[in-house]
Scaffold this active site. Sequence first.
Site, mmCIF file in Angstrom:
data_model
loop_
_atom_site.group_PDB
_atom_site.id
_atom_site.type_symbol
_atom_site.label_atom_id
_atom_site.label_comp_id
_atom_site.label_asym_id
_atom_site.label_seq_id
_atom_site.Cartn_x
_atom_site.Cartn_y
_atom_site.Cartn_z
ATOM 1 N N SER A 40 5.508 -13.873 2.063
ATOM 2 C CA SER A 40 6.095 -12.644 2.602
ATOM 3 C C SER A 40 5.013 -11.674 3.055
ATOM 4 O O SER A 40 5.209 -10.916 4.023
ATOM 5 C CB SER A 40 6.998 -11.981 1.563
ATOM 6 O OG SER A 40 6.274 -11.670 0.383
ATOM 7 N N THR A 41 3.874 -11.695 2.393
ATOM 8 C CA THR A 41 2.727 -10.887 2.827
ATOM 9 C C THR A 41 1.450 -11.724 2.909
ATOM 10 O O THR A 41 0.434 -11.233 3.388
ATOM 11 C CB THR A 41 2.485 -9.693 1.880
ATOM 12 O OG1 THR A 41 2.274 -10.174 0.554
ATOM 13 C CG2 THR A 41 3.675 -8.747 1.884
ATOM 14 N N ALA A 92 0.994 -11.891 -7.383
ATOM 15 C CA ALA A 92 2.165 -11.751 -6.524
ATOM 16 C C ALA A 92 2.829 -10.393 -6.735
ATOM 17 O O ALA A 92 3.447 -10.145 -7.772
ATOM 18 C CB ALA A 92 3.155 -12.876 -6.802
ATOM 19 N N TYR A 132 5.419 2.036 -6.809
ATOM 20 C CA TYR A 132 4.448 0.944 -6.889
ATOM 21 C C TYR A 132 3.656 1.030 -8.178
ATOM 22 O O TYR A 132 3.588 0.070 -8.963
ATOM 23 C CB TYR A 132 3.508 0.971 -5.681
ATOM 24 C CG TYR A 132 2.259 0.147 -5.903
ATOM 25 C CD1 TYR A 132 2.337 -1.233 -6.065
ATOM 26 C CD2 TYR A 132 1.000 0.745 -5.962
ATOM 27 C CE1 TYR A 132 1.206 -1.999 -6.291
ATOM 28 C CE2 TYR A 132 -0.134 -0.003 -6.186
ATOM 29 C CZ TYR A 132 -0.036 -1.375 -6.346
ATOM 30 O OH TYR A 132 -1.160 -2.126 -6.581
ATOM 31 N N SER A 155 -8.547 8.679 11.434
ATOM 32 C CA SER A 155 -8.096 9.978 10.937
ATOM 33 C C SER A 155 -8.738 10.263 9.585
ATOM 34 O O SER A 155 -8.719 9.412 8.692
ATOM 35 C CB SER A 155 -6.571 9.998 10.799
ATOM 36 O OG SER A 155 -5.952 9.863 12.069
ATOM 37 N N VAL A 156 -9.303 11.436 9.460
ATOM 38 C CA VAL A 156 -9.884 11.897 8.201
ATOM 39 C C VAL A 156 -8.938 12.947 7.636
ATOM 40 O O VAL A 156 -8.814 14.046 8.178
ATOM 41 C CB VAL A 156 -11.293 12.483 8.419
ATOM 42 C CG1 VAL A 156 -11.844 13.035 7.100
ATOM 43 C CG2 VAL A 156 -12.225 11.439 8.993
#
Length: 329
Positions: free
Chosen positions: A36-37, A72, A139, A202-203
């Site tokens: 999946s990733t 995983a 997460y 981008s900073v």
Amino acid sequence: MTRKYLVTGGAGYVGSVVAAHLLERGHRVTVLDDLSTGFAEAVPEGAEFIEGRVQDAARWLDDGYDGVLHFAAFSQVGESVARPEKYWENNTGGTMALLAAMRAAGVRRLVFSSTAATYGEPETVPVTETAPTAPTSPYGASKLAVDHMIGGECAAHGLAAVSLRYFNVAGAYGPLGERHAPESHLIPLVLQVALGRREAISVYGEDYPTPDGTCVRDYIHVADLAEAHLLALDAMTGGAVPAGEHLICNLGNGNGFSVREVVETVRKVTGHPIPEITAPRRPGDPAVLVASADAARERLGWTPSRPDLADVVADAWDFARARHEGDRA
């Protein structure tokens, strides 16, 4: 001694590099990944590959395995906020199924690829294992729940386990490198600018209480991270981490690098100008995140052998260029 290991998520970035190290050590390796990733071509040559979900590990796991290395997981912080159920079901529910499969098969050694996101915004740095855990995203919370789950499994059922928590992994190991979609990590994003795939970097914020005003982060070379996983296995097979113990170790290089230091290092390594765009701070971005690796050094004998940022960037650059040229061919 040759041993047999299951590597869940072994078609992903860190998992594939760890699988390669295990094979180089002479071990037998089975990679379990649903792609999946991950990427099938990232599975190292010599490893058996099973395309499947970690939730179904009981279909393949038996007493012929000496241990499991568990990678995983979904790992996009922003996505976890938008779709928390995806992270609880996969990261936490998947590990619960894996632990049950290990218990049924009598496989009693586990190395878990955890994350320093379990600490949230730390009160002090460098971050030690005794720091309060207060994840700021589903997460990080899903990974912390897994650590609690593993601790209970060790105490109740005699599992020996090591959880490795780290902030940022970078670099490459030969043909194995970082290629997330979408990409959210700083070094590969800056390399995209060098390759002409992105106009500027981008900073986010330049008024932090750091030497140059930009955020400071800890970076570990992926090969150093792989060696930590193998040392964790050694600690369990050698008895330094016995049955019933759940050892948690933070991993870091001991020094942080600011966003501007990373950008300047990429300029030097690649020879390309890297235009910058100054953007507002992102909510929840701490000024400094650096891990203390004292416990890993004392318990596992681990010290990073590639702490120089230029070496990390150079390996990542070689991998990024090879992929870029392959895409154009």
